[in-house]
Design a protein around this motif. Structure first.
Motif, PDB file in Angstrom:
ATOM      1  N   HIS A  62       0.814  -1.214   0.000  1.00 19.64           N
ATOM      2  CA  HIS A  62       0.000   0.000   0.000  1.00 19.64           C
ATOM      3  C   HIS A  62       0.850   1.268   0.000  1.00 19.64           C
ATOM      4  O   HIS A  62       0.374   2.326  -0.388  1.00 19.64           O
ATOM      5  N   TRP A 116      -3.712   4.384  -0.077  1.00 20.32           N
ATOM      6  CA  TRP A 116      -2.481   4.241  -0.843  1.00 20.32           C
ATOM      7  C   TRP A 116      -1.585   5.424  -0.500  1.00 20.32           C
ATOM      8  O   TRP A 116      -2.067   6.546  -0.386  1.00 20.32           O
ATOM      9  N   TYR A 185      -8.171   4.171  -0.122  1.00 22.16           N
ATOM     10  CA  TYR A 185      -8.460   2.892  -0.770  1.00 22.16           C
ATOM     11  C   TYR A 185      -9.964   2.692  -0.787  1.00 22.16           C
ATOM     12  O   TYR A 185     -10.637   2.851   0.233  1.00 22.16           O
TER      13      TYR A 185
END
Length: 316
Positions: A62, A116, A185
């Motif tokens: 991530h 992210w 996300y």
């Protein structure tokens, strides 16, 4: 007195960069392009899936720390300002396309974080054309005390090499605030509409003002910015559009301000048409409406209109 060992010596790969009589000639260094950086990120995303996934579960990094030379980083910031943010956005779009393909064949796509994170950084030991990558499962999360897996591509060979380093070595990298990008996300595996052209559905910022008028005594007026550009106007404003923040006071000109959100930079900017505008105790130069001059407007700023009306901008 011995010289301080370089970054490469401390992680044990100094020999990669030493040439001798048997070494092939070093190829001409080519400047990094946006497409090169974009494809590099996508390759690392795919590699993380291959390395971390198990059973029917798809696991992926991530946080993406993209390491460049100081010259390459500055070339992006000085001559291609805003491109790193666009690269991050386009990367996330492709991430979702890849994850959707796995979901379509019955794989279990579950995130290890709710966002992210992209950090574009430089290192003084990197030469022009070098690029490196550090990935994390959870941004700023549970890997503080563990080694990190690093992939580096030397410009001489063009061949990827992977090794472990400790978090302590990260202190040698130079992190820039303008190189940090954070994108939520989304469980539906679709890119956030905040970064697309669609407007009116996503709150970008919140504005708050307190009026001196008796009719509004003790009350705060709030406006939610849902458009990439809005107008702040006063009592004489005849229009009633949704992208107009109308402050019912004779102390506010009509129009007084234009405020816009730059999606590529993820920053707010202000242009003043009113008689007097103070931003964080600094006078903003007055512009013509047909030729606005933009001044950066940081979040949590305080704007004073004509010395009377105070307006604050906050994160949505």
């Amino acid at each position: 007195m011995t010289d301080k060992p370089s970054f490469w010596q401390r992680i044990g790969i100094q020999d990669w960069f030493l040439s001798n009589n048997t070494t092939k000639p070093v190829a001409k260094v080519q400047a990094l392009t946006p497409d090169t950086v974009y494809k590099y990120i996508i390759d690392k995303f795919k590699a993380s899936i291959a390395e971390l996934s198990f059973a029917e579960r798809i696991v992926f990094y991530h946080e993406y720390i993209i390491c460049l030379s100081t010259d390459d980083y500055r070339a992006f910031m000085d001559n291609k300002n805003g491109l790193l943010g666009l690269i991050a956005q386009e990367s996330v779009k492709m991430f979702y396309e890849i994850l959707n393909e796995y979901a379509a064949v019955g794989k279990r796509v579950e995130p290890s974080s709710n966002k992210w994170v992209f950090r574009f950084v430089s290192h003084p030991d990197y030469k022009q054309g070098d690029k490196g990558f550090i990935g994390k499962l959870m941004p700023d999360g549970g890997q503080k005390q563990e080694n990190l897996r690093v992939t580096f591509i030397p410009r001489q060979t063009g061949l990827a090499q992977t090794f472990d380093i400790s978090n302590e070595i990260l202190k040698d990298f130079i992190f820039y605030s303008e190189g940090y990008y954070e994108i939520p996300y989304l469980a539906n595996l679709k890119f956030d509409t905040k970064y697309e052209a669609t407007e009116g559905n996503t709150i970008l910022a919140r504005f708050e003002t307190t009026l001196p008028d008796k009719a509004y005594s003790g009350q705060k007026l709030e406006y939610l910015m849902k458009f990439n550009e809005i107008t702040v106007s006063g009592n004489e404003e005849a229009k009633d559009d949704k992208n107009i923040f109308k402050i019912p006071s004779e102390w506010v000109n009509a129009p007084h301000l234009k405020i816009r959100f730059s999606k590529t930079e993820e920053k707010f900017y202000l242009s003043s048409f009113g008689e007097k505008t103070i931003l964080n105790e600094n006078l903003v130069e007055r512009s013509r409406q047909d030729d606005p001059q933009w001044t950066e407007l940081p979040l949590n700023s305080r704007i004073i209109l004509n010395g009377i009306i105070g307006v604050n901008i906050f994160k949505a």
